[in-house]
Design an enzyme around this catalytic site. Structure first.
Site, PDB file in Angstrom:
ATOM      1  N   ARG A 188      54.917  40.368  71.569  1.00 44.03           N
ATOM      2  CA  ARG A 188      55.153  41.401  70.741  1.00 44.03           C
ATOM      3  C   ARG A 188      56.661  42.653  71.032  1.00 44.03           C
ATOM      4  NH1 ARG A 188      50.903  46.855  69.279  1.00 44.03           N
ATOM      5  NH2 ARG A 188      52.105  47.266  67.376  1.00 44.03           N
TER       6      ARG A 188
ATOM      7  N   SER B 249      51.307  39.898  81.109  1.00 50.11           N
ATOM      8  CA  SER B 249      50.642  40.490  82.164  1.00 50.11           C
ATOM      9  C   SER B 249      49.903  39.050  82.381  1.00 50.11           C
ATOM     10  CB  SER B 249      49.698  40.458  81.223  1.00 50.11           C
ATOM     11  OG  SER B 249      50.322  41.428  80.282  1.00 50.11           O
TER      12      SER B 249
ATOM     13  N   ASP C  34      49.042  43.841  81.212  1.00 49.72           N
ATOM     14  CA  ASP C  34      48.532  44.864  80.940  1.00 49.72           C
ATOM     15  C   ASP C  34      47.359  45.911  81.056  1.00 49.72           C
ATOM     16  OD1 ASP C  34      46.933  42.795  81.434  1.00 49.72           O
ATOM     17  OD2 ASP C  34      46.440  41.941  79.712  1.00 49.72           O
TER      18      ASP C  34
END
Length: 466
Positions: free
Chosen positions: A96, A155, A209
């Site tokens: 993203r 992450s 994250d």
């Protein structure tokens, strides 16, 4: 104590979590080994504290199970951040990219790119070339002409040597790209951008994250000092004194604090949690893609909840305690029960059996009785309650380490977001453990991994660390 309670969590018309109404006494008896006692949770907390101290120590960290990596993030958002920032979030099968503008309001423009399996398991350079192409395409499509700072959420377990240096320790999830472990992921991304002649992106920091969740939480809530992920996987981070973080080797920028990325999914990989692990946990671990690793995570996170319930149902069925001793191909097939079904079953309105019947039917258990439905709901509650109480015990340890009377915990992840009882179970157990020691709140932080990355870039700009 305060609570930010979501409507579906506090809905009094749902079956109470752990209700034994209509449950077979034999199933209640067989499930007792999943019920954590106060003594067991106290031992869990003592071991967790010991593991944190080992992870923070320079001499003990190399052999520590809970790694407690310093993130080099020394400041949290204070709500005054302004400007435009980019964020790149890589944590699973999607990438993203976000353009975040901070001012009187937060404006977000984002796009999701799906990573082909061939890239997830191909050479590392191919992965970073793919990431760079997605990033450059997004920047061009949004007509970004100026050079903007980028927060890079990666992450996977990183050993950080600074805000812009993250050495991949190991791959998790479905990634297995050769040529990345042991290397700096920021350098690999920068090299991929340079191969494309693109120099208008400044990578301000790399983070995971969990850190992003804490950054996003602190932007919303000035008392946020702990970030937590309870979703497909689980991890936590917290605000620690730099003096206790012996691996931290940069000058103090003025806060005296640093965010510690716990990597707590590995807690128990040395056998420390064997006193509460059961045969179902051993089975899940043995048949996972990483046997012997992430044992704590496998008792808590959404990737494994459904399988734990299925294994219990399989055992009790073969023992003649459920479904008249008659199972099905699906019930006896690994991975046949998705974790989302656990939440669906526990979300049932009191006195209704619509969801649990649908789940049983999908497993080929069309002969299930009302008692079987109650039994299945009870098994789901055993696994959910154990997970929530373990997380609550871990949070209680972190609250004491933070050392603030008033503390907020920002939480992201599908289990916390969608499980109808998880929030309340955590709140209740923290209260049981800590009494009136803290005025605490737990609240949902959505998209912390994306927004938090942009906020970190903004914080670095505000504190002139860019």
């Amino acid at each position: 104590m305060t609570t930010m309670c979501r409507s579906q969590v506090c809905n009094p018309t749902m079956w109470p979590s752990g209700s034994t109404e209509g449950v077979s006494p034999a199933v209640v008896e067989g499930g007792k080994e999943l019920v954590l006692s106060d003594q067991q949770l106290a031992k869990y907390m003592e071991l967790f504290e010991e593991n944190i101290n080992r992870g923070l120590g320079k001499e003990t960290n190399p052999t520590a199970i809970v790694k407690c990596f310093p993130t080099y993030v020394q400041h949290l958002p204070d709500g005054t951040e302004k400007g435009k920032y980019l964020a790149l979030d890589l944590g699973g099968s999607n990438i993203r990219v976000l353009l975040v503008e901070l001012g009187t309001a937060m404006n977000i423009n984002s796009k999701v790119f799906t990573i082909p399996l061939s890239i997830m398991q191909g050479q590392g350079t191919l992965l970073f070339d793919f990431i760079a192409d997605c990033l450059i395409g997004f920047v061009k499509s949004n007509n970004v002409e100026e050079e903007l700072p980028l927060g890079f959420t990666f992450s996977f377990p990183l050993v950080q040597k600074g805000l812009k240096i993250g050495i991949l320790e190991r791959w998790t999830k479905d990634f297995s790209c050769p040529g990345v472990i042991g290397n700096d992921v920021v350098t690999m991304l920068q090299d991929a951008l340079e191969r494309r002649g693109h120099k208008k992106i400044c990578i301000a920091a790399v983070l995971n994250d969990t850190t992003g969740t804490l950054m996003a939480a602190a932007f919303k809530h000035p008392r946020a000092r702990i970030g937590l992920i309870v979703g497909t996987g689980t991890n936590g981070c917290y605000w620690e004194s730099q003096q206790k973080a012996e691996l931290f080797d940069e000058p103090d920028s003025g806060s005296g604090k640093v965010i510690i990325n716990l990597e707590w999914g590995a807690f128990g990989d040395d056998g420390a949690l064997d006193f509460i692990r059961r045969s179902y946990d051993e089975d899940v671990d043995l048949h996972s893609v990483n046997p012997g690793k992430q044992k704590h995570e496998k008792m808590i996170s959404g990737m494994y909840m459904g399988e734990l319930v299925r294994l219990m149902a399989e055992k009790f069925t073969k023992a003649g305690l459920m479904f008249e001793g008659r199972g099905s191909v699906s019930l006896f097939t690994r991975g046949a029960l998705e974790s989302s079904a656990v939440s669906d079953i526990e979300r049932e309105r009191y006195g209704e059996f619509t969801n649990v019947k649908r789940v049983c039917d999908s497993l080929g258990l069309t002969h299930a009785t009302r008692e079987d439905y109650c039994n299945m709901r009870y098994l789901c509650s055993l696994i959910s309650r154990r997970a929530a109480q373990m997380v609550a015990a871990g949070l209680s340890v972190l609250m004491r380490r933070v050392g603030h009377k008033k503390v907020a915990v920002g939480i992201d992840g599908t289990v916390y977001k969608f499980h109808p009882h998880f929030h309340n179970l955590m709140m209740e157990k923290i209260k049981d453990i800590t009494g009136d020691e803290f005025d605490y709140s737990l609240f949902l932080v959505e998209d912390g991994s994306g927004i938090g990355a942009a906020l970190l870039a903004a914080v670095l700009a505000r504190t002139q660390q860019l």
